[in-house]
Design an enzyme around this catalytic site. Structure first.
Site, PDB file in Angstrom:
ATOM      1  N   LYS A 236       0.843  -1.206   0.000  1.00  0.00           N
ATOM      2  CA  LYS A 236       0.000   0.000   0.000  1.00  0.00           C
ATOM      3  C   LYS A 236       0.879   1.257   0.000  1.00  0.00           C
ATOM      4  CE  LYS A 236      -4.245   1.400   2.287  1.00  0.00           C
ATOM      5  NZ  LYS A 236      -5.003   1.279   3.537  1.00  0.00           N
TER       6      LYS A 236
ATOM      7  N   LEU B 232     -16.111  12.291   9.358  1.00  0.00           N
ATOM      8  CA  LEU B 232     -16.290  12.307   7.901  1.00  0.00           C
ATOM      9  C   LEU B 232     -17.044  11.074   7.423  1.00  0.00           C
ATOM     10  CD1 LEU B 232     -14.010  10.161   6.614  1.00  0.00           C
ATOM     11  CD2 LEU B 232     -12.499  12.070   7.172  1.00  0.00           C
TER      12      LEU B 232
ATOM     13  N   CYS C  76     -19.122   1.537   9.558  1.00  0.00           N
ATOM     14  CA  CYS C  76     -19.222   2.353  10.780  1.00  0.00           C
ATOM     15  C   CYS C  76     -20.470   2.028  11.592  1.00  0.00           C
ATOM     16  CB  CYS C  76     -19.183   3.823  10.409  1.00  0.00           C
ATOM     17  SG  CYS C  76     -17.689   4.230   9.512  1.00  0.00           S
TER      18      CYS C  76
ATOM     19  N   LYS D  29     -21.002  -1.747  13.035  1.00  0.00           N
ATOM     20  CA  LYS D  29     -20.014  -2.171  14.041  1.00  0.00           C
ATOM     21  C   LYS D  29     -19.991  -1.225  15.253  1.00  0.00           C
ATOM     22  CE  LYS D  29     -15.596  -0.146  12.561  1.00  0.00           C
ATOM     23  NZ  LYS D  29     -15.475   0.891  13.568  1.00  0.00           N
TER      24      LYS D  29
HETATM   25  C1  UGA Z   1     -20.911   7.490   9.007  1.00  0.00           C
HETATM   26  C2  UGA Z   1     -21.227   8.868   9.608  1.00  0.00           C
HETATM   27  O1  UGA Z   1     -22.204   9.540   8.803  1.00  0.00           O
HETATM   28  C3  UGA Z   1     -19.971   9.730   9.713  1.00  0.00           C
HETATM   29  O2  UGA Z   1     -20.261  10.947  10.385  1.00  0.00           O
HETATM   30  C4  UGA Z   1     -18.907   8.955  10.500  1.00  0.00           C
HETATM   31  O3  UGA Z   1     -17.697   9.701  10.619  1.00  0.00           O
HETATM   32  C5  UGA Z   1     -18.629   7.637   9.805  1.00  0.00           C
HETATM   33  O4  UGA Z   1     -19.858   6.872   9.746  1.00  0.00           O
HETATM   34  C6  UGA Z   1     -17.588   6.899  10.603  1.00  0.00           C
HETATM   35  O5  UGA Z   1     -17.836   6.574  11.764  1.00  0.00           O
HETATM   36  O6  UGA Z   1     -16.467   6.729  10.118  1.00  0.00           O
HETATM   37  P1  UGA Z   1     -20.584   6.550   6.515  1.00  0.00           P
HETATM   38  O7  UGA Z   1     -20.722   5.207   7.145  1.00  0.00           O
HETATM   39  O8  UGA Z   1     -19.445   6.813   5.597  1.00  0.00           O
HETATM   40  O9  UGA Z   1     -20.498   7.694   7.663  1.00  0.00           O
HETATM   41  O10 UGA Z   1     -21.896   6.834   5.672  1.00  0.00           O
HETATM   42  P2  UGA Z   1     -23.322   7.510   5.914  1.00  0.00           P
HETATM   43  O11 UGA Z   1     -23.524   8.528   4.886  1.00  0.00           O
HETATM   44  O12 UGA Z   1     -23.522   7.919   7.315  1.00  0.00           O
HETATM   45  O13 UGA Z   1     -24.301   6.292   5.570  1.00  0.00           O
HETATM   46  C7  UGA Z   1     -24.307   5.101   6.350  1.00  0.00           C
HETATM   47  C8  UGA Z   1     -25.436   4.192   5.896  1.00  0.00           C
HETATM   48  O14 UGA Z   1     -26.697   4.749   6.220  1.00  0.00           O
HETATM   49  C9  UGA Z   1     -25.471   3.956   4.377  1.00  0.00           C
HETATM   50  O15 UGA Z   1     -25.717   2.596   4.118  1.00  0.00           O
HETATM   51  C10 UGA Z   1     -26.621   4.804   3.896  1.00  0.00           C
HETATM   52  O16 UGA Z   1     -27.241   4.310   2.732  1.00  0.00           O
HETATM   53  C11 UGA Z   1     -27.556   4.727   5.093  1.00  0.00           C
HETATM   54  N1  UGA Z   1     -28.484   5.875   5.210  1.00  0.00           N
HETATM   55  C12 UGA Z   1     -28.025   7.111   5.455  1.00  0.00           C
HETATM   56  C13 UGA Z   1     -29.845   5.637   5.101  1.00  0.00           C
HETATM   57  O17 UGA Z   1     -30.296   4.493   4.895  1.00  0.00           O
HETATM   58  N2  UGA Z   1     -30.714   6.697   5.247  1.00  0.00           N
HETATM   59  C14 UGA Z   1     -30.269   7.956   5.498  1.00  0.00           C
HETATM   60  O18 UGA Z   1     -31.114   8.868   5.635  1.00  0.00           O
HETATM   61  C15 UGA Z   1     -28.895   8.169   5.595  1.00  0.00           C
END
Ligand code: UGA
Length: 464
Positions: A65, A187, A294, A297
């Site tokens: 990597k 993020l 995220c 878990k």
């Molecule tokens: C999430 C958090 O949003 C971030 O703030 C955090 O830093 C990150 O986890 C982490 O802990 O590293 P992420 O997992 O990248 O970010 O993505 P999200 O945009 O939060 O979506 C997570 C899941 O929820 C996706 O499967 C998405 O499709 C779903 N989702 C999201 C819904 O089903 N409905 C919604 O209204 C929003």
């Protein structure tokens, strides 16, 4: 004055990539920083810290990597990141090495601040595996020669900082001064660069004024409020935030089920709820469940640590149960729509856990494919970017070269991930190519009236 210019520049999110011009005019203190771990969080953090003017050395024990990064390539799909990587490598503000030894002493410069951004994967019992955090803390402690701040960036359970401190104490026999800190990252994949550069808040969990001063200096170029607190509270903010967001999603998914039963429209219900400023409109999009590395878990790990500390946070279990149910709901819909599934062809559009990422970890598509396979159906799938990653984890299905090829001859099409490009397809052509035009929209991407007018037997989540 320089800072004000910088802040107003940042307000225009699209100008993120032109950050450098403003840094040069801003009297900021540049720090030598070591970031350990080049996963999503580590790589984005390291690159963005370099972008805001610090000298960053990123460490990863995965030598191939590091070779890849040193060849100027970006190992993850993240909009805006390859450009920033290239620019900061060229400017000499970011370097990649494969050992902590080289990371904390690089080209005669010593890193005073070490961000720990290594993986904390789930163990079978739901707890987070913190062995990588311990190993990094021990390695740095063994090598530090002067005041060092150990900043935890990884998502960890409360009291991890205490363990990091104990680890350092055991090794640091010479009494080199140090501090521990927690600086959780918020993020989201797909918008990571923008999220880092335009944070809603920067949380600094600190154990001394000295550490707080340095960390405030590091983040000074970013807009967004800084919340300084103790280490344990900062650790809790991360787990509580992710769990709360997941709760919002499960809540609206549960509401969508009731909408289906009574003929109401969950889109309007969510809109009506979200207009209340106390509730807010975000994370109220219903669908076939949340995924990613995220929420699933972190919910488990948060539940585990709560239990360990003597509090049974049952709500978190219910949030997970509802999420599991949503995927089951999708499978039930397919059965209801097609009657017998054996031998039928199902097309899937979207495999990544959400749009704008190639990440397949805990993606709802994995459960949908597993569930479908039990019925001996033929599956053809398409995803605009995650196909290479999907091929590593999904077996026994066909990967189509484009969404049209996936849909051809299908008895049912399931929209699993709401990639924006799926919105602009020639749906008439899609319907004509299918054997039976059954469409399950798992993310409410399309307008039900238009889809029915086009001739689809269309079903979506919580909408009549
Ligand atoms: C999430 C958090 O949003 C971030 O703030 C955090 O830093 C990150 O986890 C982490 O802990 O590293 P992420 O997992 O990248 O970010 O993505 P999200 O945009 O939060 O979506 C997570 C899941 O929820 C996706 O499967 C998405 O499709 C779903 N989702 C999201 C819904 O089903 N409905 C919604 O209204 C929003």
């Amino acid at each position: 004055m320089g800072r004000n210019r910088l802040l107003s520049a940042c307000q225009e999110t699209d100008k993120v990539l032109n950050f450098e011009n403003f840094i040069l005019e801003f009297d900021m203190k540049s720090h030598n920083i070591c970031v350990v771990g080049t996963g999503y969080v580590g790589l984005v953090t390291g690159t963005c810290l370099a972008e805001i003017g610090h000298r960053v050395v990123c460490v990863d024990s995965n030598k191939s990597k590091i070779r890849y990064l040193n060849a100027g390539k970006c190992p993850i799909y993240e909009p805006g990141l390859p450009e920033l990587l290239k620019k900061n490598r060229k400017a000499g503000r970011i370097a990649f090495v494969d050992s902590i030894k080289d990371g904390i002493q690089h080209k005669g410069r010593r890193a005073q601040v070490v961000f720990i951004a290594v993986g904390t994967p789930p163990r079978p019992d739901g707890s987070a595996d913190l062995s990588a955090i311990e190993a990094v803390a021990a390695d740095v402690a063994k090598r530090m020669t002067d005041y060092t701040i150990f900043v935890d960036k990884s998502t960890v359970p409360v009291e991890t900082g205490e363990w990091v401190k104990k680890t350092i104490e055991r090794i640091n026999k010479r009494g080199v001064p140090y501090d521990i800190a927690s600086n959780p990252e918020f993020l989201a994949e797909g918008s990571a660069v923008k999220d880092f550069m335009n944070p809603d808040r920067v949380v600094l969990g600190v154990s001394s004024k000295r550490a707080e001063k340095v960390l405030r200096e590091i983040y000074a170029p970013l807009k967004g409020p800084i919340l300084a607190t103790d280490v344990k509270s900062a650790e809790l903010i991360k787990h509580a935030s992710n769990s709360f967001l997941a709760t919002k999603i499960s809540f609206i998914n549960a509401v969508s089920r009731l909408c289906e039963k009574v003929g109401a429209d969950v889109t309007d219900v969510a809109k009506g709820m979200g207009l209340d400023k106390r509730i807010g409109p975000s994370f109220l999009r219903p669908g076939i469940g949340f995924g990613g590395f995220c929420f699933p878990k972190d919910l488990e790990a948060f539940y585990w640590i709560c239990n360990k500390k003597g509090y049974d946070f049952k709500l978190l279990q219910e949030v997970q149960a509802i999420n599991k149910d949503q995927k089951q709901w999708a499978l039930e819909q397919v059965s209801e729509l097609l009657w017998n599934l054996g031998g039928k062809k199902i097309a899937l559009w979207g495999l990544a856990f959400k749009p704008n990422t190639d990440d397949m970890r805990f993606a709802p598509s994995l459960d949908i494919v597993e569930g479908l396979k039990e019925h001996k159906v033929k599956i053809a799938a398409h995803d605009p970017v995650s196909m290479d990653n999907a091929k590593k984890v999904l077996k026994g299905l066909t990967f189509a070269k484009d969404p049209y090829a996936a849909a051809k001859g299908a008895d049912c099409l399931i929209l699993v991930t709401e990639w924006p490009q799926y919105k602009d397809l020639d749906l008439e052509k899609v319907r004509k190519s299918m054997r039976t035009p059954v469409f399950l929209d798992g993310r409410n991407l399309y307008d039900p009236a238009k889809m029915r007018k086009l001739g689809f037997d269309y079903r979506s989540v919580g909408r009549p």
